[in-house]
Scaffold this motif. Structure first.
Motif, mmCIF file in Angstrom:
data_model
loop_
_atom_site.group_PDB
_atom_site.id
_atom_site.type_symbol
_atom_site.label_atom_id
_atom_site.label_comp_id
_atom_site.label_asym_id
_atom_site.label_seq_id
_atom_site.Cartn_x
_atom_site.Cartn_y
_atom_site.Cartn_z
ATOM 1 N N PHE A 1 0.767 -1.226 -0.102
ATOM 2 C CA PHE A 1 -0.110 0.057 0.130
ATOM 3 C C PHE A 1 0.945 1.073 0.059
ATOM 4 N N MET A 2 1.874 1.297 0.797
ATOM 5 C CA MET A 2 2.821 2.470 0.801
ATOM 6 C C MET A 2 3.827 2.574 -0.234
ATOM 7 N N SER A 3 4.101 1.217 -0.879
ATOM 8 C CA SER A 3 5.306 1.330 -2.003
ATOM 9 C C SER A 3 4.398 1.708 -3.231
ATOM 10 N N ASP A 4 3.208 1.028 -3.541
ATOM 11 C CA ASP A 4 2.577 1.056 -4.793
ATOM 12 C C ASP A 4 1.750 2.660 -5.063
ATOM 13 N N LEU A 5 1.151 3.005 -3.740
ATOM 14 C CA LEU A 5 0.382 3.991 -3.824
ATOM 15 C C LEU A 5 0.945 5.452 -3.460
ATOM 16 N N TYR A 6 2.026 5.167 -2.534
ATOM 17 C CA TYR A 6 2.558 6.497 -1.968
ATOM 18 C C TYR A 6 4.137 6.492 -2.524
ATOM 19 N N GLY A 7 4.772 5.698 -3.187
ATOM 20 C CA GLY A 7 6.023 5.589 -3.918
ATOM 21 C C GLY A 7 7.071 5.656 -2.699
ATOM 22 N N LEU A 8 6.680 4.914 -1.565
ATOM 23 C CA LEU A 8 7.765 5.063 -0.458
ATOM 24 C C LEU A 8 8.843 3.382 -0.398
ATOM 25 N N PRO A 9 9.860 3.607 -0.713
ATOM 26 C CA PRO A 9 10.961 2.486 -0.656
ATOM 27 C C PRO A 9 10.450 1.458 0.266
ATOM 28 N N VAL A 10 9.979 0.311 0.041
ATOM 29 C CA VAL A 10 9.660 -0.470 1.296
ATOM 30 C C VAL A 10 10.444 -2.041 0.691
ATOM 31 N N THR A 11 11.016 -2.634 1.823
ATOM 32 C CA THR A 11 11.566 -4.082 1.556
ATOM 33 C C THR A 11 11.073 -5.094 2.838
ATOM 34 N N TYR A 12 10.821 -6.041 2.325
ATOM 35 C CA TYR A 12 10.483 -7.181 3.290
ATOM 36 C C TYR A 12 11.215 -8.392 3.132
ATOM 37 N N ASP A 13 12.259 -8.601 4.001
ATOM 38 C CA ASP A 13 13.062 -10.053 3.987
ATOM 39 C C ASP A 13 12.156 -11.051 4.689
ATOM 40 N N ALA A 14 11.721 -11.957 3.960
ATOM 41 C CA ALA A 14 10.859 -13.136 4.273
ATOM 42 C C ALA A 14 11.578 -13.951 5.343
ATOM 43 N N ALA A 15 12.981 -14.239 5.121
ATOM 44 C CA ALA A 15 13.787 -15.052 6.056
ATOM 45 C C ALA A 15 13.810 -14.529 7.243
ATOM 46 N N SER A 16 13.927 -13.274 7.478
ATOM 47 C CA SER A 16 14.294 -12.451 8.723
ATOM 48 C C SER A 16 13.035 -11.808 9.275
ATOM 49 N N GLN A 17 12.355 -11.718 8.425
ATOM 50 C CA GLN A 17 10.737 -11.253 8.659
ATOM 51 C C GLN A 17 10.880 -9.644 9.117
ATOM 52 N N ALA A 18 12.014 -9.063 8.356
ATOM 53 C CA ALA A 18 12.178 -7.653 8.672
ATOM 54 C C ALA A 18 11.753 -6.919 7.533
ATOM 55 N N ILE A 19 10.997 -5.893 8.005
ATOM 56 C CA ILE A 19 10.452 -4.842 7.125
ATOM 57 C C ILE A 19 10.923 -3.508 7.211
ATOM 58 N N THR A 20 11.380 -2.913 6.344
ATOM 59 C CA THR A 20 12.331 -1.909 6.455
ATOM 60 C C THR A 20 11.471 -0.555 5.420
ATOM 61 N N VAL A 21 11.209 0.545 6.015
ATOM 62 C CA VAL A 21 10.457 1.645 5.328
ATOM 63 C C VAL A 21 11.212 2.975 5.199
ATOM 64 N N HIS A 22 11.485 3.460 4.038
ATOM 65 C CA HIS A 22 12.158 4.721 4.106
ATOM 66 C C HIS A 22 11.095 5.868 3.472
ATOM 67 N N ARG A 23 11.292 6.822 4.214
ATOM 68 C CA ARG A 23 10.397 7.940 3.955
ATOM 69 C C ARG A 23 11.059 9.395 3.681
ATOM 70 N N ALA A 24 11.142 9.694 2.385
ATOM 71 C CA ALA A 24 11.818 11.271 2.090
ATOM 72 C C ALA A 24 10.754 12.290 2.298
ATOM 73 N N ASN A 25 11.345 13.145 3.295
ATOM 74 C CA ASN A 25 10.353 14.457 3.613
ATOM 75 C C ASN A 25 11.342 15.505 3.573
ATOM 76 N N TRP A 26 10.507 16.734 3.833
ATOM 77 C CA TRP A 26 11.307 18.011 4.123
ATOM 78 C C TRP A 26 11.021 18.577 5.482
ATOM 79 N N PHE A 27 12.385 18.993 6.153
ATOM 80 C CA PHE A 27 12.253 19.578 7.261
ATOM 81 C C PHE A 27 12.306 21.084 6.965
ATOM 82 N N THR A 28 11.824 22.022 7.568
ATOM 83 C CA THR A 28 11.612 23.380 7.224
ATOM 84 C C THR A 28 11.206 24.065 8.588
#
Length: 527
Positions: free
Chosen positions: A287-314
């Motif tokens: 849902f996050m990768s397809d519809l919001y373009g966020l890089p998301v990875t899921y490692d089935a072996a370790s069941q590790a989910i990593t999400v990267h979100r690029a935003n702006w600080f101002t």
């Protein structure tokens, strides 16, 4: 000091520091729990010393004899001819590893020295157990050396090494700060919290992620938090739905909870499976990768989910009241430009640009720039709007108020008046007979503005206006004996209309047969 940290792998950071006679030493390490500040001093009791496997990096500063890096005679030079003042060595690595290191370091030096303004050495050492240690030493003045040893991955080492900066406050470099705010989030099925390694903290989740039929699911309300937005439930005739909005967007996506159908602006984008547990709705990770373009990875072996979100600080510290026709300020941001500026009353028009840009002291121009910019202002309330150039999202809107009058607003030429030596004489008059002295007029809804001009060398000119995001069609205004006259009747309701006069097509060299160049702009406000 580095401005980035390595990945601690679901654990807290601990730092032990100590001042020396001519500098300092610092050890960063992992910790299973938050570490009391008093145990972080290097002189603390031995029980607080971290295990060698938990050390992430060591950093020291001092004289060359104490902090310099000694390269063994057996080491091999894998990259560096001295042109950038840095050399890269390997000791004990096999041929394949040396080739990988050579490619990595060759790419690194293409953008300049790893540490701006310094000369230095990098040494990669392979231990008997096969583990690589990455070390660097550099100096800016030949007297004080800095040494940095990383025990993690090569990517972590390079990322941190290139982030070392002089001890200056970047936030004081400009009136407005606009910097990337990259975030990494680590999640695992069954864990009731996610770890934010860049901020060294855990965040509780509405419900632990789960894996069903090989697909990872996340709570919908937590996805809204991850993307920096919010959700709103609504009742529909066919069942409940939820709007998912990001910061800067309103009701961007609609998800029907009965079917899993996803819509954007009424258009169906996808159908996703849903899982409901104890009143909590979970949606697939994609849902996050397809519809919001966020890089998301899921490692089935370790069941590790990593999400990267690029935003702006101002952030900003600018005067809230101005008196001139132009608002001028300075913006600190990354090399780009990745953003645009505008006056909120004029919309995303073409009137914006850089007056000057340069890097802050001691910083690489490819990474940071201070931009001196300006946008036109109008009498009354205005706003300086910063917008992401790629996504068009509003990053920040800074309110501004001016003490200027209508007479202070000029006809704007944007430098295009060089065409044919054109020197127009323009006047704006309301249909009620009121004459406006500059490039600004105010009328009531349904009224008109009469435009008159002399000294025009074209057979005709074109006119269009911008109202918010709406651009009107261009109309042709005949010019007789150098004089033009036109009655403009804005018909989109109250608001600000930015009107532009253009040359006939094909007049400006190199712009094509159908292209027309802007000549002059003025503003009409319907009250």
């Amino acid at each position: 000091m580095p401005t980035r940290l390595p990945d601690s792998g679901w654990r807290y950071y601990g730092m032990r520091s100590q001042l020396t006679e001519d500098g300092y030493k610092l050890t960063a390490y992992r910790s299973a729990k938050a570490v009391p500040a008093e145990t972080m001093l290097l002189g603390a009791e031995a029980a607080a010393v971290p295990a060698a496997s938990d050390v992430l990096y060591r950093l020291a500063a001092g004289h060359a004899a104490e902090a310099g890096l000694a390269v063994p005679a057996s080491a091999k030079l894998v990259q560096g001819d001295g042109t950038v003042g840095w050399k890269f060595w390997s000791s004990g690595a096999d041929a394949e590893s040396e080739e990988q290191l050579s490619r990595k370091f060759a790419a690194l030096v293409k953008t300049g020295a790893p540490v701006s303004g310094a000369t230095g050495t990098v040494l990669v050492t392979r231990a008997d157990d096969g583990k690589l240690t990455y070390s660097a030493s550099w100096t800016n003045d030949g007297r004080t050396h800095y040494s940095f040893v990383g025990y993690g991955s090569l990517d972590d080492f390079v990322s941190m090494l290139t982030s070392f900066r002089p001890v200056i406050n970047l936030f004081d470099a400009a009136d407005i700060v606009l910097l990337p705010d990259d975030m990494q989030l680590n999640l695992q099925p069954g864990r009731g919290s996610m770890f934010v390694p860049y901020e060294n903290r855990f965040v509780s989740l509405a419900k632990a992620p789960l894996v069903k039929n090989g697909t990872a699911f996340l709570p919908l309300r937590d996805i809204a938090r991850i993307i920096g937005g919010e959700i709103q439930y609504v009742a529909e005739g066919s069942g409940n739905a939820v709007y998912v909005s990001r910061n800067g967007w309103q009701n961007e996506l609609k998800l029907r909870l009965s079917t899993g159908d996803v819509f954007r602006k009424g258009e169906k984008l996808a159908t996703v499976p849903l899982v409901v547990q104890e009143g909590t709705t979970l949606v697939p990770l994609r849902f996050m990768s397809d519809l919001y373009g966020l890089p998301v990875t899921y490692d089935a072996a370790s069941q590790a989910i990593t999400v990267h979100r690029a935003n702006w600080f101002t952030n900003h510290a600018v005067p809230s009241v101005g008196s001139g026709a132009d608002y001028k300020t300075s913006v600190l941001s990354v090399g780009g430009p990745p953003f645009t500026y505008s006056n909120g009353r004029l919309g995303q028009g073409p009137v914006w640009g850089y007056e000057q840009r340069k890097p802050p002291l001691g910083y690489n121009s490819l990474k940071y720039q201070v931009y001196h910019v300006g946008v036109p202002l109008l009498p009354g309330d205005n706003s300086f709007v910063l917008r992401d150039m790629q996504t068009k999202r509003v990053i920040d809107s800074i309110p501004l108020r001016t003490t200027m009058t209508a007479a202070d607003v000029p006809f704007r030429t944007d430098g295009a008046m060089l065409a044919d030596g054109l020197k127009p004489d323009l006047r704006l008059t309301g249909s009620n007979g009121k004459s406006w002295p500059g490039g600004y007029a105010e009328i009531s809804d349904g009224a008109a503005v009469d435009l008159a001009g002399k000294g025009w060398s074209y057979d005709y000119v074109q006119l269009s206006y911008r109202f918010g995001e709406l651009e009107s069609k261009r109309v042709q205004i005949p010019v007789k004996d150098g004089t033009l006259a036109y009655r403009l009747i804005p018909n989109k309701g109250p608001g600000t209309y930015e009107v532009t006069l253009y040359t006939p097509p094909g007049i400006m060299p190199g712009m094509g047969e159908k292209a027309a160049a802007p000549l002059v702009r003025f503003v009409v406000v319907i009250l």
